[in-house]
Design a protein around this motif. Sequence first.
Motif, short mmCIF file in Angstrom:
data_model
loop_
_atom_site.label_atom_id
_atom_site.label_comp_id
_atom_site.label_asym_id
_atom_site.label_seq_id
_atom_site.Cartn_x
_atom_site.Cartn_y
_atom_site.Cartn_z
N SER A 151 0.85 -1.19 0.00
CA SER A 151 0.00 0.00 0.00
C SER A 151 0.89 1.24 0.00
N SER A 152 0.27 2.37 -0.24
CA SER A 152 1.01 3.63 -0.19
C SER A 152 1.63 3.83 1.19
N ASN A 196 -3.94 5.88 2.61
CA ASN A 196 -3.87 5.22 1.30
C ASN A 196 -4.84 5.85 0.31
N SER A 238 -2.69 7.47 -2.72
CA SER A 238 -2.40 6.39 -3.66
C SER A 238 -2.27 6.88 -5.10
N VAL A 239 -3.08 7.87 -5.48
CA VAL A 239 -3.00 8.39 -6.85
C VAL A 239 -1.63 9.02 -7.11
N GLU A 293 0.93 6.17 -7.57
CA GLU A 293 0.77 5.57 -8.90
C GLU A 293 1.43 6.44 -9.96
N LYS A 294 1.26 7.75 -9.85
CA LYS A 294 1.88 8.68 -10.80
C LYS A 294 3.40 8.63 -10.67
N PHE A 337 5.23 6.06 -9.77
CA PHE A 337 5.71 4.82 -10.37
C PHE A 337 5.65 4.88 -11.89
N LEU A 338 4.59 5.48 -12.42
CA LEU A 338 4.48 5.65 -13.87
C LEU A 338 5.61 6.55 -14.38
#
Length: 109
Positions: free
Chosen positions: A20-21, A68, A72-73, A76-77, A79-80
């Motif tokens: 998780s974040s 989280n 979390s967004v 995700e950004k 990691f992208l």
Amino acid sequence: MNILKTSRQLTVNCEPNNLSSYDIAFGMWISEELQSSVYGSVFDTITTTTFKKNNTLLPLEMEIRQFNNSVSVYFEKMFLNKSQIRTLEKIRDTLLPKLMSGEVRVKYM
């Protein structure tokens, strides 16, 4: 994430595909905390005393879920972006030597 703390050991178990974040943020934080506590002139040294000095309060499960949901967004950004950076670095590392040697030329318009 499961954390087990005994008098001689701290064990953190995470499922790599199910982080998780909060797990990631906690890992980054604890890593920095421990790094700031190490000593040694040639090699960094972490002893049991280092761990004894660090008291860590863990949040409630509800607070972890809220965290989280909030961040979390952003993770995700991140990691992208990291993935795109790795791709661009590979392209750069492949093309730059060819451009510098003249093997590949750029046509200007």
